[in-house]
Scaffold this motif. Structure first.
Motif, mmCIF file in Angstrom:
data_model
loop_
_atom_site.group_PDB
_atom_site.id
_atom_site.type_symbol
_atom_site.label_atom_id
_atom_site.label_comp_id
_atom_site.label_asym_id
_atom_site.label_seq_id
_atom_site.Cartn_x
_atom_site.Cartn_y
_atom_site.Cartn_z
ATOM 1 N N ASN A 78 12.990 -7.478 23.640
ATOM 2 C CA ASN A 78 12.165 -6.334 24.193
ATOM 3 C C ASN A 78 13.735 -5.507 26.022
ATOM 4 N N PHE A 79 13.142 -6.253 26.290
ATOM 5 C CA PHE A 79 13.810 -5.524 27.970
ATOM 6 C C PHE A 79 15.121 -5.044 27.479
ATOM 7 N N MET A 80 16.362 -6.518 27.524
ATOM 8 C CA MET A 80 17.707 -6.122 27.065
ATOM 9 C C MET A 80 17.887 -5.117 25.600
ATOM 10 N N GLY A 81 16.831 -4.824 25.123
ATOM 11 C CA GLY A 81 17.019 -3.207 23.906
ATOM 12 C C GLY A 81 16.560 -2.563 24.396
ATOM 13 N N MET A 82 16.437 -2.290 25.217
ATOM 14 C CA MET A 82 14.966 -1.280 25.551
ATOM 15 C C MET A 82 15.318 0.357 25.117
ATOM 16 N N ARG A 83 17.192 0.511 25.287
ATOM 17 C CA ARG A 83 17.259 1.976 24.510
ATOM 18 C C ARG A 83 17.363 2.622 23.047
ATOM 19 N N VAL A 84 17.669 0.791 22.777
ATOM 20 C CA VAL A 84 17.011 1.507 21.435
ATOM 21 C C VAL A 84 15.770 0.833 20.876
ATOM 22 N N VAL A 85 14.748 0.434 21.827
ATOM 23 C CA VAL A 85 13.067 0.712 21.460
ATOM 24 C C VAL A 85 12.343 2.020 21.737
ATOM 25 N N LYS A 86 12.943 2.786 22.770
ATOM 26 C CA LYS A 86 12.690 3.792 23.133
ATOM 27 C C LYS A 86 13.959 5.259 22.423
ATOM 28 N N SER A 87 15.233 4.767 21.800
ATOM 29 C CA SER A 87 15.283 5.573 20.875
ATOM 30 C C SER A 87 14.524 5.816 19.390
ATOM 31 N N VAL A 131 11.545 5.037 19.026
ATOM 32 C CA VAL A 131 10.246 5.617 19.422
ATOM 33 C C VAL A 131 9.051 4.045 19.154
ATOM 34 N N GLN A 132 9.982 3.147 19.131
ATOM 35 C CA GLN A 132 8.908 1.631 18.481
ATOM 36 C C GLN A 132 8.371 0.371 19.861
ATOM 37 N N GLU A 133 8.174 1.672 21.046
ATOM 38 C CA GLU A 133 7.379 1.231 21.839
ATOM 39 C C GLU A 133 5.697 0.164 21.376
ATOM 40 N N GLU A 134 5.167 1.489 21.015
ATOM 41 C CA GLU A 134 4.108 0.488 20.195
ATOM 42 C C GLU A 134 3.981 -0.162 19.046
ATOM 43 N N GLU A 188 6.737 -2.788 19.175
ATOM 44 C CA GLU A 188 7.016 -4.050 20.695
ATOM 45 C C GLU A 188 5.512 -4.180 21.127
ATOM 46 N N ILE A 189 5.146 -3.192 21.728
ATOM 47 C CA ILE A 189 3.911 -3.218 22.277
ATOM 48 C C ILE A 189 2.930 -4.133 21.127
ATOM 49 N N GLU A 190 2.605 -4.310 20.065
ATOM 50 C CA GLU A 190 2.339 -4.554 18.858
ATOM 51 C C GLU A 190 2.137 -5.888 19.293
ATOM 52 N N LYS A 191 2.972 -6.629 18.504
ATOM 53 C CA LYS A 191 4.419 -7.564 18.800
ATOM 54 C C LYS A 191 3.896 -8.478 19.756
ATOM 55 N N PHE A 192 3.758 -8.185 20.510
ATOM 56 C CA PHE A 192 3.555 -8.775 21.822
ATOM 57 C C PHE A 192 2.888 -9.342 22.158
ATOM 58 N N THR A 193 1.339 -8.350 21.853
ATOM 59 C CA THR A 193 0.105 -8.641 21.950
ATOM 60 C C THR A 193 -0.612 -9.336 20.934
ATOM 61 N N ASN A 194 0.436 -9.040 19.655
ATOM 62 C CA ASN A 194 0.027 -10.613 18.937
ATOM 63 C C ASN A 194 -0.118 -11.910 19.588
ATOM 64 N N GLU A 195 1.639 -12.108 20.511
ATOM 65 C CA GLU A 195 1.950 -13.869 20.678
ATOM 66 C C GLU A 195 0.731 -14.070 22.155
#
Length: 576
Positions: free
Chosen positions: A197-206, A208-211, A213-220
């Protein structure tokens, strides 16, 4: 424990002294209840002199125990820190011996967790061992014997308490062991998600995949929390159980001592010692059980560390004096398949390249271009066939000779934190500023490097975050050039450059690297149109080779690629 001993024995003297101090500390603890019993007897008799004498002895023994405990803690911490450092260093060295396929099998995030978290668990185990686990058996055996000899009539209470506490420990240990393995697994997954997520932050923001990624992180994270809480629940039941057994044993002992004291008043002083020893027996079992439970996580970590250290690199190098004199390359029926794949990425590829030739490699996505380039650099070994440089099989070369003469620049450049000079010197450790300047000129990087504050000594942030994609590629090209290799491989490594800069780099490579064989892998025909020979790959097979003009006549695959790429005028410009 055998695994840890090879690290601990480097501090053998400190280790032995630590054990000695543990013995002194435990002996001091075991003596104190007996002295307290003597004080109680002296109080009952009104013997003031003995009360004072025993009191001074008790204080002296307590001070000896305190000092020995402090010194033991200092020594244990020093040994544990050194052991942790040695484990991390050996792990890091081992990973650096791995071939790329080994690293792919473990994954980078997995290895990071083993290097940090698992080595910390092993370090904590050493601390527990020298402070607690060595103390517990001595305290248990000593207090058990002293309790039984102090009031022999109550020996069965001691045995009953031992059985109950031991049973509770074994049950809890059996429940917690597997959970610690799951905790490490979820830590790895969280580490991997965070890193991506941190390395691909530009892609995530471009996108709008924040939610998402947060959901994926939250599940684990929730799975990790669930397992951690379940371990907490076990401890939550275990500790009260220990105290219930301990208090029940004491209550039963005092009840029975009350009856014995009617016929033997002197047993009152002995009862103080007995209950103290009974508490020590139960505490040693309780603390020992807790430490064993904590240690079970460390044993899981040690197994994971050993797995890395026991893994043999998929690729080994000869230790010989073979010296390469030219950059002639030959592929003899080379095939390659990645681990886990059923189909070969390359199939029966054969060709030869003469020194100082510029060779282009082109093909559709997935045709095996990058694999071919990485095989030349021996990032992987072929599944079948041979690759020779200067008539020598790559497998017969030493690592030093290969890396000195074969340099590869990848499409995705990796820069390390430090300075520009530090990064370029990865290509040659002792490169002078003149050599770096020469390499930077060819890579069209010298201008922007000198514009940086400090020039070649300008700071580079982690992963080159303070440079653009094109700048990072040019620094990477300079790194590949600085050692003046006999073979230079550019794996689509000018993709982030503008057309003018790319043209200047290619011209400089042809004009200035007169003794170097150049292998240029590219998606764009315009990048390799001036090559002495172009290799055309299709679905892992070499389907054609020749110059640009020859291939336009003889290779339908090449023509198809050519016609799908925009701007024929660009090719005409390149050819003129």
């Amino acid at each position: 424990m055998k695994f840890l001993w090879k690290y601990v024995r480097k501090n053998k003297l400190s280790f032995m002294l630590s054990f000695l101090l543990v013995g002194v500390s435990v002996a001091a603890m075991l003596i104190q209840p007996s002295i307290m019993g003597s004080i109680i007897d002296a109080v009952a008799r009104g013997d003031i002199d003995n009360i004072t004498t025993y009191g001074l002895i008790l204080v002296g023994i307590a001070l000896v125990g305190l000092v020995s405990g402090i010194l033991n803690t200092i020594l244990a911490a020093r040994i544990a820190q050194r052991t942790g450092s040695d484990i991390r260093l050996e792990l890091f060295d081992k990973v650096n011996e791995f071939s790329y396929s080994n690293i792919e099998k473990f994954s980078a995030s997995n290895l990071v967790v083993r290097l940090t978290n698992d080595s910390a668990q092993a370090q904590n185990l050493i601390m527990i061992l020298l402070q607690t686990l060595t103390r517990i058996p001595i305290m248990f055996v000593g207090s058990l014997i002293l309790a039984m000899t102090t009031i022999p009539q109550l020996w069965w209470i001691v045995v009953l308490v031992v059985i109950l506490v031991f049973a509770a420990v074994m049950v809890s240990f059996g429940m917690m062991g597997p959970k610690f393995g799951k905790i490490q697994m979820y830590l790895e997954r969280i580490n991997a998600i965070a890193k991506e997520n941190f390395m691909g932050m530009r892609v995530v923001k471009s996108f709008v995949q924040e939610e998402s990624e947060i959901e994926k992180f939250t599940n684990e994270s929730q799975m990790l929390t669930k397992e951690t809480i379940s371990v907490g629940y076990i401890f939550g039941l275990l500790i009260p159980s220990f105290f219930f057994i301990m208090d029940g044993g004491n209550a039963l002992a005092l009840l029975l001592v009350g009856g014995l004291a009617e016929t033997d008043p002197s047993i009152i002083g002995a009862s103080v010692s007995f209950t103290s020893y009974l508490v020590m027996v139960m505490m040693s079992l309780m603390i020992g059980g807790m430490m064993v439970s904590f240690s079970s996580r460390a044993f899981v970590s040690i197994a994971r560390i050993k797995e890395v250290l026991d893994t043999e690199p998929d690729m080994t190098f000869e230790n010989n004096d073979i010296v390469l004199n030219s950059g002639n390359i030959e592929f003899e029926n080379v095939s390659f398949v990645y681990d886990g794949d059923e189909e070969e990425t390359l199939r029966n590829v054969s060709f030869s390249i003469n020194q100082n030739e510029t060779i282009g490699v082109v093909g559709a996505t997935g045709s095996g271009k990058s694999t071919l380039a990485q095989l030349i650099a021996r990032i992987f070994d072929p599944s079948e066939g041979r690759i020779l440089i200067d008539d020598t099989d790559l497998k017969d070369l030493s690592n030093e000779e290969l890396r000195k003469n074969v340099s590869i620049v990848l499409q995705r450049p990796t820069l390390f934190s430090g300075t520009i000079a530090d990064n370029i010197r990865h290509g040659k450790r002792d490169a002078s500023y003149e050599e770096m300047s020469w390499a930077a000129k060819i890579a069209q990087a010298e201008k922007f490097i000198l514009e940086e504050e400090g020039g070649f000594d300008a700071e580079v942030y982690q992963r080159g975050a303070n440079f653009s994609g094109g700048q990072k590629q040019r620094i990477s090209i300079a790194r590949g050039l600085v050692g003046n290799p006999k073979v230079l491989i550019l794996d689509d490594s000018t993709s982030a450059l503008d057309a003018h800069s790319e043209k200047l780099v290619k011209e400089a490579l042809i004009n200035d690297l007169v003794d170097t064989t150049k292998v240029i892998v590219s998606q764009k025909i315009s990048s390799i149109v001036q090559a002495d020979k172009i290799l055309v790959l299709d679905k892992g097979k070499l389907v054609a080779s020749g110059t640009h003009k020859e291939l336009l006549v003889s290779s339908p695959t090449y023509v198809e690629i050519f016609e799908t790429q925009k701007g024929k005028a660009e090719f005409d410009y390149e050819l003129n």
